[in-house]
Design a protein around this motif. Sequence first.
Motif, PDB file in Angstrom:
ATOM      1  N   THR A   1       2.903   6.642  -7.303  1.00  0.00           N
ATOM      2  CA  THR A   1       1.809   5.838  -6.759  1.00  0.00           C
ATOM      3  C   THR A   1       2.295   4.430  -6.430  1.00  0.00           C
TER       4      THR A   1
ATOM      5  N   GLU B   1      -0.978  12.639  -0.438  1.00  0.00           N
ATOM      6  CA  GLU B   1       0.486  12.535  -0.378  1.00  0.00           C
ATOM      7  C   GLU B   1       1.079  12.362  -1.783  1.00  0.00           C
TER       8      GLU B   1
ATOM      9  N   VAL C   1      -3.743   9.079   1.205  1.00  0.00           N
ATOM     10  CA  VAL C   1      -2.694   8.529   0.328  1.00  0.00           C
ATOM     11  C   VAL C   1      -2.649   9.317  -0.978  1.00  0.00           C
TER      12      VAL C   1
ATOM     13  N   LYS D   1       4.428   4.631  -3.306  1.00  0.00           N
ATOM     14  CA  LYS D   1       3.634   4.910  -2.113  1.00  0.00           C
ATOM     15  C   LYS D   1       2.853   3.680  -1.671  1.00  0.00           C
TER      16      LYS D   1
ATOM     17  N   THR E   1       3.384   1.458   1.830  1.00  0.00           N
ATOM     18  CA  THR E   1       2.319   1.352   2.837  1.00  0.00           C
ATOM     19  C   THR E   1       1.833  -0.074   3.029  1.00  0.00           C
TER      20      THR E   1
END
Length: 138
Positions: free
Chosen positions: A129, A76, A73, A132, A136
């Motif tokens: 962040t 990415e 993560v 993301k 997820t």
Amino acid sequence: MSTSPAEVRRMLHTYGRQLTSAKRLARFRRAMMPSGDQDRINISREARRRELVQRISQEIIENLIVNGSHSPVIGEILDQLETEAGSRVMLDYPLDGGDVRLLLETKAGPRELTGDEKNRILKRLWEITLAKVDDTML
């Protein structure tokens, strides 16, 4: 291994007392709660999710800055940040306890970002962040 009927009765008696105690405790707790629902704070599902996303994002950024750990993560997130910045971004946390340093890799070598440029990159790191982590989470 066999158990005698007396042991079974004693066990059931003990469980019965524990159940009675639990019921009394639950009634006591209900009685001690403020009356009315107006005193209770009900946080909506979205607000709880948003709070959780922010806490996880904060942990990810702290791990990235302090520990330098790189999970998939984090990889990415850094890839997206570097794509937007146009070059490799390095985060350095000095051992003397100073503020985090942001370095941008250039052809002439690493260049430290300061002021508005540093704030813009850190803000973008936070936004990426958050997005993301939000994507997820279930």
